[in-house]
Design a protein around this motif. Structure first.
Motif, PDB file in Angstrom:
ATOM      1  N   TYR A 168       0.951  -1.428  -0.359  1.00 27.54           N
ATOM      2  CA  TYR A 168       0.249   0.033   0.043  1.00 27.54           C
ATOM      3  C   TYR A 168       0.971   1.138  -0.020  1.00 27.54           C
ATOM      4  O   TYR A 168       2.180   1.070   0.913  1.00 27.54           O
ATOM      5  N   HIS A 169       0.904   2.015  -1.243  1.00 24.26           N
ATOM      6  CA  HIS A 169       1.296   3.249  -0.931  1.00 24.26           C
ATOM      7  C   HIS A 169       0.299   4.320  -0.264  1.00 24.26           C
ATOM      8  O   HIS A 169      -0.378   4.784  -0.942  1.00 24.26           O
ATOM      9  N   HIS A 170       1.401   5.319   0.570  1.00 28.99           N
ATOM     10  CA  HIS A 170       0.448   6.623   1.537  1.00 28.99           C
ATOM     11  C   HIS A 170       0.100   7.425   0.733  1.00 28.99           C
ATOM     12  O   HIS A 170      -1.188   7.571   1.169  1.00 28.99           O
ATOM     13  N   LEU A 175      -3.308   0.633  -3.449  1.00 32.09           N
ATOM     14  CA  LEU A 175      -2.023  -0.284  -4.016  1.00 32.09           C
ATOM     15  C   LEU A 175      -1.335  -0.875  -5.144  1.00 32.09           C
ATOM     16  O   LEU A 175      -2.172  -0.153  -6.179  1.00 32.09           O
ATOM     17  N   LEU A 176      -0.351  -1.209  -4.947  1.00 33.16           N
ATOM     18  CA  LEU A 176      -0.085  -1.454  -6.426  1.00 33.16           C
ATOM     19  C   LEU A 176       1.358  -3.180  -5.007  1.00 33.16           C
ATOM     20  O   LEU A 176       1.083  -3.540  -4.977  1.00 33.16           O
ATOM     21  N   GLY A 186      14.277  -2.233  -6.622  1.00 34.39           N
ATOM     22  CA  GLY A 186      12.658  -2.759  -7.073  1.00 34.39           C
ATOM     23  C   GLY A 186      11.390  -2.147  -6.849  1.00 34.39           C
ATOM     24  O   GLY A 186      10.608  -2.314  -6.703  1.00 34.39           O
ATOM     25  N   THR A 187      11.492  -0.948  -5.149  1.00 31.88           N
ATOM     26  CA  THR A 187      10.741  -0.776  -4.856  1.00 31.88           C
ATOM     27  C   THR A 187      10.245   1.022  -5.437  1.00 31.88           C
ATOM     28  O   THR A 187      11.098   1.292  -5.820  1.00 31.88           O
ATOM     29  N   LEU A 188       9.730   1.566  -4.685  1.00 28.61           N
ATOM     30  CA  LEU A 188       9.677   2.790  -4.372  1.00 28.61           C
ATOM     31  C   LEU A 188       9.341   3.583  -3.036  1.00 28.61           C
ATOM     32  O   LEU A 188       8.254   2.473  -2.048  1.00 28.61           O
ATOM     33  N   TRP A 189      10.162   4.770  -2.699  1.00 24.37           N
ATOM     34  CA  TRP A 189       9.779   5.166  -1.019  1.00 24.37           C
ATOM     35  C   TRP A 189       8.254   5.494  -1.271  1.00 24.37           C
ATOM     36  O   TRP A 189       7.355   5.465  -1.441  1.00 24.37           O
ATOM     37  N   GLY A 190       7.986   5.340  -0.156  1.00 32.83           N
ATOM     38  CA  GLY A 190       6.584   5.408   1.008  1.00 32.83           C
ATOM     39  C   GLY A 190       5.152   4.227   0.728  1.00 32.83           C
ATOM     40  O   GLY A 190       4.191   4.363   1.159  1.00 32.83           O
ATOM     41  N   VAL A 191       5.950   2.908   0.259  1.00 36.16           N
ATOM     42  CA  VAL A 191       5.030   1.971   0.671  1.00 36.16           C
ATOM     43  C   VAL A 191       4.923   1.191   1.485  1.00 36.16           C
ATOM     44  O   VAL A 191       6.354   0.962   2.759  1.00 36.16           O
ATOM     45  N   GLY A 240      -0.958   6.803   8.065  1.00 37.40           N
ATOM     46  CA  GLY A 240      -0.855   7.688   7.299  1.00 37.40           C
ATOM     47  C   GLY A 240       0.923   6.893   7.304  1.00 37.40           C
ATOM     48  O   GLY A 240       1.210   5.982   7.038  1.00 37.40           O
ATOM     49  N   ALA A 241       1.306   7.991   6.644  1.00 38.31           N
ATOM     50  CA  ALA A 241       3.078   8.224   6.568  1.00 38.31           C
ATOM     51  C   ALA A 241       3.396   9.579   6.705  1.00 38.31           C
ATOM     52  O   ALA A 241       2.786  10.296   6.439  1.00 38.31           O
TER      53      ALA A 241
END
Ligand code: MN3
Length: 241
Positions: A168-170, A175-176, A186-191, A240-241
């Motif tokens: 889940y990306h805040h 959802l990703l 292979g990720t991105l920030w904030g998940v 939250g994030a």
């Protein structure tokens, strides 16, 4: 440096640095006393079931070796890395910073994903999610079948050392599905990871040999503990994030 001094420092370090990598909500005992602050224990969590509980879908030897040796080994190196980092900070000797940062990302992420992976499975797993997660899967992927197909295809085509991941990306509030390289690429920030399928060969090779697609399909259809994934999703949305 005494234990009394180093322990709080280490805990503070873990809570600030590892939380930044979205290491939240590892298991049943990771929330703070107020129920809102996820904690990361740098320790091997016990399995929530016996080594042979996932048979016939996952064999006893694989679970025992994977948990005790692979995950356990990652925890040991993570602990050592944190100790070395604390010493380096105390001495202001930063000659090893590159290696320490790489080790933190690799072994810290290994610990996080494995901790989630074990609780993502249950002997009577499979089926479909319900509640808010089911609705969000329909919203973000179109249908459960579309989600399932994308998750399996991503898991099956991940690098030989990798993971399939539902997260889940805040910031995006969605959802990703991600394809993790090793444990941290292979990720991105904030998940926040919700459902992790280990596709390193040590996760399945004793039983499934080269047939990774059989392993990932069995994971999805017979082992996923959707209640755990639903709990993680609801925590992620509300924290939250
Ligand atoms: Mn593994």
């Amino acid at each position: 440096m005494t234990t009394e001094r180093t322990l709080p420092n280490r805990r503070r370090f873990v809570s600030t640095s590892l939380a930044g990598l979205s290491l939240a909500a590892l298991g049943q005992n990771t929330e703070g006393a107020d129920g809102s602050t996820p904690k990361v224990e740098v320790a091997l969590p016990p399995l929530p079931y016996a080594n042979d509980a996932l048979m016939p879908y996952l064999d006893e030897d694989t679970v025992r070796i994977h948990h005790g040796k692979h995950h356990g080994g990652a925890v040991k190196v993570l602990k050592r890395t944190l100790d070395q980092m604390e010493k380096a900070l105390g001495a202001q000797d930063f000659s090893g910073s590159k290696g320490l940062c790489r080790s933190l990302a690799y072994y810290g992420s290994s610990h996080i994903l494995h901790s989630i992976f074990w609780t993502n499975m249950t002997p009577d797993g499979g089926g479909r999610p319900s509640g808010a997660l089911a609705k969000r899967i329909d919203q973000d992927f179109g249908s459960f079948d579309a989600f399932r197909g994308h998750f399996l295809a991503s898991s099956n085509s991940a690098p030989a050392s990798g993971w399939g991941l539902l997260a889940y990306h805040h910031g995006l509030d969605r959802l990703l599905i991600l394809q993790v390289e090793d444990h941290e690429g292979g990720t991105l920030w904030g998940v926040e990871p919700l459902l992790a399928c280990d596709v390193w060969e040590h996760a399945y090779y004793l039983k499934y040999q080269n047939l990774r697609a059989d392993w990932t399909r069995t994971f999805m259809d017979h082992l996923v503990h959707w209640k755990d994934v639903e709990r993680r999703f609801e925590h992620a949305v509300h924290s939250g994030a």
